[in-house]
Enzyme design. Structure first.
Site, PDB file in Angstrom:
ATOM      1  N   ILE A  23      41.466 -33.838  -3.935  1.00  0.00           N
ATOM      2  CA  ILE A  23      42.356 -32.817  -4.493  1.00  0.00           C
ATOM      3  C   ILE A  23      41.800 -32.276  -5.809  1.00  0.00           C
ATOM      4  O   ILE A  23      41.862 -31.068  -6.081  1.00  0.00           O
ATOM      5  CB  ILE A  23      43.764 -33.407  -4.682  1.00  0.00           C
ATOM      6  N   ASP A  24      41.236 -33.150  -6.632  1.00  0.00           N
ATOM      7  CA  ASP A  24      40.674 -32.732  -7.913  1.00  0.00           C
ATOM      8  C   ASP A  24      39.483 -31.795  -7.700  1.00  0.00           C
ATOM      9  O   ASP A  24      39.373 -30.742  -8.344  1.00  0.00           O
ATOM     10  CB  ASP A  24      40.250 -33.970  -8.698  1.00  0.00           C
ATOM     11  N   ASP A  25      38.575 -32.182  -6.819  1.00  0.00           N
ATOM     12  CA  ASP A  25      37.439 -31.313  -6.497  1.00  0.00           C
ATOM     13  C   ASP A  25      37.911 -29.979  -5.947  1.00  0.00           C
ATOM     14  O   ASP A  25      37.353 -28.929  -6.281  1.00  0.00           O
ATOM     15  CB  ASP A  25      36.535 -31.995  -5.462  1.00  0.00           C
TER      16      ASP A  25
END
Length: 643
Positions: free
Chosen positions: A387-389
């Protein structure tokens, strides 16, 4: 000209030359394929575990007193790499300039003694004294104990049980664990189910590391009635099951674990694409009877060895690869700075578009009806989009154009829908899964890697908020309003936010503030004002900011020497809070200007990335170069908007 106008002109001119040099330097690091990929380094435990795996693969012959594996040249390089990082007190730390860590020191001692170093060598003697001072081998974490038990070097009855029968438990119980824990314990369950006792050189042991009078068992539970006491009881029951339970059921569990792991080596740079699962998977394949020349075994070893960085004299391991993450961060920084030719950003964006996930992975257990999208961290890891990427890639895609703009727009729409569907019920976002927060699992005996769960966190939530708004989602969208409430609720009493994936409160506060600003939260709100005041209060005398990894142990900010990446985060947070002109901001900008190297990069020694808090830290070698440019661009852009 007004005073503000003069400040804008002076500030823009002051940072412009620094940004130009930074842009040129980052472009010089770009790979011919269009992406960026910096080294990702950690501590000596990776080299120590490499030596342990070589002992597994190339055991000594019966009666042999000295181990002489075929890869001895590489092993000696690993030994030199370990010794180069020994501390004056004999121990080994888990982050730069940190104190000795007992688990890392036990692993290093094992590796050094195994490879033939005399136990009375001053370096081994001081390491042994350090271990005993820190509580002996009994104080090492559960994974150290497990690894040593595979060779009869730690009593098997005192290491956690990891039964493969867990694969047969109904209700997707496995998916209550974090994605990385899943990937570790599934192959490890196969290994432990075979109860191996691999050979070591004749007479080799670690008895001298035992602290007298201290139990070899689990640390005692704080209370008689607690989750920890409950899981200790479960572990005792599992050990009875291992002796007297159904062999047929165990065989079925092993088969299910094997199938699960084999599936997740497809479209991936190894199982989970991270070091620990890849190491255990090599061991598991060996115990399952896969011939060394079989494609599955050869591929597992090759993927593990790819993590190695070797020179003529040295060798170190990366815990995984970070090309998608590095490329997204640098692409965004360059686009925001606006000094790179637009054509230079097409190839990295084209490369990022080619890495979009289009298959369902573990995340779909909780979101079965969501169309696949998102990005992983590595070159390939399609079961585990991050999700962060995904948020970081979307920020880059929102700032610049790829070659196929229509495909780019379709990709953005899919990824936005995926992110919205991956919001947890508390309003935040986690790294890989939705609502992965079943707290009792934090008390199982093998949970002391401190990452059994993947709960929501402020840093990812803030980045996702910023990405969604950049891609056209209205700040009034219910998902964004819920995220704002989440950030307000999770703010620390001092005004900061905890940072899960970067060290620590500086990181969390930066991205929480950027998320709030994207969601159009007023900079007059009390929570924004408190955060800005906190950032100014922890600035160093040299104008920069720095934070020690030890802040995770203390549960509050612990200052450290200034670093370019953490100074950039503090500046980005202050600018997002509406502060452009304070002396804190000006001194922070001065710090970045004055510490830039002639080639356009920056130097940074401390670890500023987080793997598992209190257990494993990361040094992203491009953070020191990319985040300062991002901060300087935010500063210049904010000045221009003020004008």
């Amino acid at each position: 000209m007004s005073a503000i106008g003069q400040a804008i002109e002076t500030g823009s001119a002051r940072v412009g030359r620094v940004m130009e040099r930074s842009t040129e330097y980052l472009l010089s690091l770009q790979r011919p394929e269009g992406y960026w990929w910096g080294d990702l380094t950690a501590d000596t435990t990776l080299e120590s575990d490499y030596i342990l795996l070589q002992l597994w693969l190339h055991p000594p012959a019966r009666g042999e007193k000295r181990w002489n594996p075929p890869c001895s040249d590489r092993i000696q390089k690993a030994v030199r790499s370990i010794l180069a990082r020994q501390l004056p007190d004999g121990g080994f730390n888990i982050y730069a300039k940190g104190p000795a860590d007992v688990s890392a020191t036990v692993k290093a001692y094992f590796a050094l003694k195994l490879t033939g170093m005399d136990p009375e060598d001053p370096r081994l003697r001081s390491a042994r004294e350090c271990i005993l001072r820190l509580g002996g081998i009994q104080a090492a974490n559960s994974y150290v104990r497990i690894n040593l038990s595979l060779f009869g070097l730690y009593p098997r009855q005192h290491v956690p049980s990891v039964p493969p029968e867990m694969m047969l438990v109904p209700g997707n119980w496995l998916y209550e664990m974090s994605s990385w824990t899943r990937a570790i314990v599934v192959p490890l369950s196969i290994v432990l189910a075979h109860a191996p006792n691999r050979p070591v050189p004749e007479g080799f042991n670690l008895d001298e590391l035992r602290k007298p009078g201290v139990s070899m068992g689990f640390p005692p539970a704080d209370r008689l009635v607690s989750w920890k006491s409950f899981f200790y009881g479960v572990d005792r029951a599992l050990k009875l099951w291992e002796r007297f339970g159904s062999k047929a059921l165990r065989k079925k569990g092993i088969k299910a674990a094997e199938k699960w792991a084999l599936e997740r080596t497809q479209h991936s740079d190894g199982l989970g694409a991270i070091y620990p699962p890849m190491m255990y998977w090599v061991m598991a394949l060996d115990l399952l009877g896969y011939p060394r020349e079989s494609p599955a075994f050869q591929e597992a070893v090759a993927q593990f060895d790819r993590l190695m960085v070797e020179t003529d004299d040295d060798l170190f391991f990366q815990p995984c690869f970070s090309p998608v993450w590095d490329t997204a961060i640098i692409s965004f920084a360059l686009a925001d700075a606006g000094m790179a030719p637009l054509s230079s950003l097409k190839s990295p964006l084209d490369w990022l578009l080619s890495k979009e996930v289009r298959r369902k992975g573990d995340w779909s257990i909780r979101r079965p009806n969501t169309e696949p999208s998102g990005w992983y961290f590595e070159f390939a890891n399609e079961f585990y989009p991050d999700i962060d990427d995904t948020g970081m890639v979307l920020l880059a895609l929102a700032r610049a154009k790829a070659s196929d703009e229509a495909a780019q727009e379709q990709c953005i729409r899919r990824a936005v829908r995926w992110l919205l569907d991956m919001q947890s019920s508390d309003g935040g976002w986690a790294a890989f899964d939705v609502d992965n927060n079943f707290m009792p699992l934090s008390y199982v005996p093998f949970a002391d890697h401190n990452a059994m769960l993947d709960p929501t966190c402020a840093d990812i939530t803030g980045r996702v908020m910023e990405a969604l708004v950049a891609c056209g989602v209205s700040p009034k969208n219910p998902a964004l309003r819920q995220a704002v409430s989440y950030l307000v609720k999770t703010q620390q009493p001092d005004g900061s936010w905890y940072g899960r994936w970067g060290v620590n409160y500086l990181y969390g506060t930066c991205f929480a503030l950027r998320g709030l600003r994207a969601a159009k939260e007023s900079d007059r709100e009390a929570h924004v004002l408190r955060a800005g005041e906190w950032l100014r209060s922890v600035q160093n005398a040299d104008g920069g900011w720095g934070e020690s990894c030890y802040s995770y142990n203390e549960g509050e900010f612990v200052p450290a020497e200034s670093t370019p990446s953490q100074t950039a985060w503090a500046l980005m947070g202050l600018i997002a809070s509406g502060d452009n002109y304070s002396s804190s901001v000006q001194r922070g900008i001065d710090y970045l200007v004055q510490t830039q190297r002639a080639d356009g990069g920056w130097d940074e020694e401390l670890s500023t990335g987080t793997g598992f808090p209190r257990v494993f830290y990361l040094t992203y070698h491009y953070y020191r170069h990319a985040f300062p440019l991002m901060a300087l661009a935010a500063y210049r852009n904010s000045l221009e908007q003020t004008d």
